[in-house]
Design a protein around this motif. Structure first.
Motif, PDB file in Angstrom:
ATOM      1  N   MET A 164      81.638 -45.427  -5.473  1.00 12.39           N
ATOM      2  CA  MET A 164      81.845 -46.336  -4.341  1.00 12.39           C
ATOM      3  C   MET A 164      82.218 -45.548  -3.090  1.00 12.39           C
ATOM      4  O   MET A 164      81.771 -45.865  -1.976  1.00 12.39           O
ATOM      5  N   GLN A 165      83.021 -44.515  -3.260  1.00 14.11           N
ATOM      6  CA  GLN A 165      83.388 -43.657  -2.134  1.00 14.11           C
ATOM      7  C   GLN A 165      82.152 -42.926  -1.608  1.00 14.11           C
ATOM      8  O   GLN A 165      81.942 -42.817  -0.390  1.00 14.11           O
ATOM      9  N   ASN A 166      81.330 -42.423  -2.540  1.00 14.48           N
ATOM     10  CA  ASN A 166      80.103 -41.732  -2.130  1.00 14.48           C
ATOM     11  C   ASN A 166      79.172 -42.660  -1.354  1.00 14.48           C
ATOM     12  O   ASN A 166      78.563 -42.250  -0.359  1.00 14.48           O
ATOM     13  N   PHE A 167      79.066 -43.883  -1.802  1.00 16.31           N
ATOM     14  CA  PHE A 167      78.222 -44.860  -1.098  1.00 16.31           C
ATOM     15  C   PHE A 167      78.776 -45.138   0.302  1.00 16.31           C
ATOM     16  O   PHE A 167      78.035 -45.127   1.291  1.00 16.31           O
ATOM     17  N   SER A 168      80.071 -45.399   0.379  1.00 16.61           N
ATOM     18  CA  SER A 168      80.660 -45.781   1.668  1.00 16.61           C
ATOM     19  C   SER A 168      80.696 -44.625   2.663  1.00 16.61           C
ATOM     20  O   SER A 168      80.658 -44.844   3.878  1.00 16.61           O
ATOM     21  N   GLN A 169      80.722 -43.376   2.158  1.00 11.00           N
ATOM     22  CA  GLN A 169      80.797 -42.207   3.042  1.00 11.00           C
ATOM     23  C   GLN A 169      79.432 -41.583   3.313  1.00 11.00           C
ATOM     24  O   GLN A 169      79.337 -40.564   4.000  1.00 11.00           O
ATOM     25  N   GLY A 170      78.385 -42.183   2.788  1.00 10.12           N
ATOM     26  CA  GLY A 170      77.039 -41.691   3.060  1.00 10.12           C
ATOM     27  C   GLY A 170      76.579 -40.541   2.196  1.00 10.12           C
ATOM     28  O   GLY A 170      75.552 -39.912   2.492  1.00 10.12           O
ATOM     29  N   MET A 171      77.299 -40.252   1.122  1.00 10.49           N
ATOM     30  CA  MET A 171      76.865 -39.179   0.222  1.00 10.49           C
ATOM     31  C   MET A 171      75.884 -39.690  -0.831  1.00 10.49           C
ATOM     32  O   MET A 171      75.275 -38.915  -1.558  1.00 10.49           O
ATOM     33  N   ARG A 172      75.760 -40.987  -0.927  1.00  6.52           N
ATOM     34  CA  ARG A 172      74.800 -41.597  -1.841  1.00  6.52           C
ATOM     35  C   ARG A 172      74.236 -42.842  -1.161  1.00  6.52           C
ATOM     36  O   ARG A 172      74.953 -43.539  -0.442  1.00  6.52           O
ATOM     37  N   GLY A 173      72.951 -43.083  -1.361  1.00  9.18           N
ATOM     38  CA  GLY A 173      72.323 -44.242  -0.744  1.00  9.18           C
ATOM     39  C   GLY A 173      71.927 -44.015   0.701  1.00  9.18           C
ATOM     40  O   GLY A 173      71.707 -44.965   1.448  1.00  9.18           O
ATOM     41  N   LYS A 174      71.815 -42.769   1.088  1.00 10.28           N
ATOM     42  CA  LYS A 174      71.470 -42.439   2.479  1.00 10.28           C
ATOM     43  C   LYS A 174      69.979 -42.150   2.634  1.00 10.28           C
ATOM     44  O   LYS A 174      69.414 -42.358   3.704  1.00 10.28           O
ATOM     45  N   HIS A 175      69.354 -41.690   1.565  1.00 11.78           N
ATOM     46  CA  HIS A 175      67.944 -41.324   1.636  1.00 11.78           C
ATOM     47  C   HIS A 175      67.097 -42.559   1.939  1.00 11.78           C
ATOM     48  O   HIS A 175      67.277 -43.609   1.324  1.00 11.78           O
ATOM     49  N   PRO A 176      66.171 -42.463   2.887  1.00  9.35           N
ATOM     50  CA  PRO A 176      65.371 -43.637   3.291  1.00  9.35           C
ATOM     51  C   PRO A 176      64.522 -44.234   2.167  1.00  9.35           C
ATOM     52  O   PRO A 176      64.168 -45.412   2.212  1.00  9.35           O
ATOM     53  N   ASP A 177      64.207 -43.432   1.141  1.00  8.64           N
ATOM     54  CA  ASP A 177      63.383 -43.939   0.042  1.00  8.64           C
ATOM     55  C   ASP A 177      64.206 -44.484  -1.122  1.00  8.64           C
ATOM     56  O   ASP A 177      63.637 -44.956  -2.109  1.00  8.64           O
ATOM     57  N   ASP A 178      65.530 -44.410  -1.009  1.00  8.29           N
ATOM     58  CA  ASP A 178      66.406 -44.925  -2.069  1.00  8.29           C
ATOM     59  C   ASP A 178      66.812 -46.356  -1.719  1.00  8.29           C
ATOM     60  O   ASP A 178      67.923 -46.620  -1.261  1.00  8.29           O
ATOM     61  N   LYS A 179      65.885 -47.282  -1.952  1.00  9.97           N
ATOM     62  CA  LYS A 179      66.075 -48.676  -1.555  1.00  9.97           C
ATOM     63  C   LYS A 179      67.339 -49.284  -2.157  1.00  9.97           C
ATOM     64  O   LYS A 179      68.154 -49.889  -1.446  1.00  9.97           O
ATOM     65  N   TYR A 180      67.524 -49.119  -3.463  1.00 11.91           N
ATOM     66  CA  TYR A 180      68.667 -49.750  -4.126  1.00 11.91           C
ATOM     67  C   TYR A 180      69.975 -49.037  -3.778  1.00 11.91           C
ATOM     68  O   TYR A 180      71.025 -49.669  -3.682  1.00 11.91           O
ATOM     69  N   GLY A 181      69.896 -47.745  -3.556  1.00  8.55           N
ATOM     70  CA  GLY A 181      71.071 -47.000  -3.126  1.00  8.55           C
ATOM     71  C   GLY A 181      71.534 -47.448  -1.745  1.00  8.55           C
ATOM     72  O   GLY A 181      72.736 -47.572  -1.490  1.00  8.55           O
ATOM     73  N   ARG A 182      70.584 -47.709  -0.852  1.00 12.89           N
ATOM     74  CA  ARG A 182      70.937 -48.163   0.502  1.00 12.89           C
ATOM     75  C   ARG A 182      71.578 -49.550   0.470  1.00 12.89           C
ATOM     76  O   ARG A 182      72.483 -49.848   1.249  1.00 12.89           O
TER      77      ARG A 182
END
Length: 206
Positions: A164-182
């Motif tokens: 959750m921290q990685n998601f909120s800080q942009g370390m995960r889900g930042k890649h434009p092709d990672d639809k579900y991560g975004r």
């Protein structure tokens, strides 16, 4: 009488063999050998190594994440040291052979029993979880293949908190092709620290 006994013994042996066929077919993939050191022989994870439980996650989700690591959609940030470790391992796999075999095998492993000393407000956790997580991840954190959402129940508390921290800080889900991560990155930013603590406590009870 003697023939009847022999016939009965033959039938019993045949039934036992048939019953064992699924177990014989469930052969551990060779590629899983490099997973054991961190994730455990039965996919139970290792809190001391900050490794998540992977047992029982869906084939779909496992396959997607391994490919995301290998392609650089996940684990590319230098601050995400654990993600970078997984990226290196995933790049060594044969995406057409190893990944499908691993995903299929790991998905069959039984849900681990994880004892966690965590605390929180269960009532609030239930409320926050169902308001922000349940629609995708299921009412009891069991996951939902229709929404490509992984199972959360049976996962290590610290791992979920870190993701959750990685998601909120942009370390995960930042890649434009990672639809579900975004999608998760957007949701993670709507959850306060107090809400997250209670949500994770609720998940730990499932």
């Amino acid at each position: 009488m003697y023939r009847f006994i022999l016939s009965s013994l033959y039938c019993t042996s045949l039934l036992a063999l048939i019953a064992s066929l699924p177990l014989l077919a469930k052969e551990t993939p060779k590629a899983y050998a490099q997973c054991i050191a961190c994730h455990g022989e039965n996919g139970e994870g290792n809190a001391a190594l900050s490794s998540p439980a992977i047992a029982g996650l869906s084939e779909q989700y496992l396959s997607r994440q391994l490919k995301n690591y290998a392609s650089g959609k996940r684990g590319y940030e230098s601050a995400d040291s654990y993600g970078q470790q997984m990226a290196a391992i995933s790049k060594s796999l044969d995406l057409n052979k190893d990944v499908p075999e691993l995903a299929k095998y790991i998905a069959t492993l039984p849900k681990p029993t994880i004892e966690q000393k965590v605390s929180g407000d269960l009532k609030n956790g239930h409320r926050y979880y169902h308001a922000k997580c349940g629609a995708c991840h299921g009412g009891q954190g069991q996951g939902n293949s229709s929404f490509k959402a992984p199972k959360l129940a049976g996962q290590h508390f610290d791992y979920l908190a870190r993701q959750m921290q990685n998601f909120s800080q942009g370390m995960r889900g930042k890649h434009p092709d990672d639809k579900y991560g975004r999608q998760m990155a957007m949701m993670a930013r709507t959850v306060s620290d107090k809400e997250l603590a209670d949500i994770l406590f609720f998940i730990s009870q499932q």
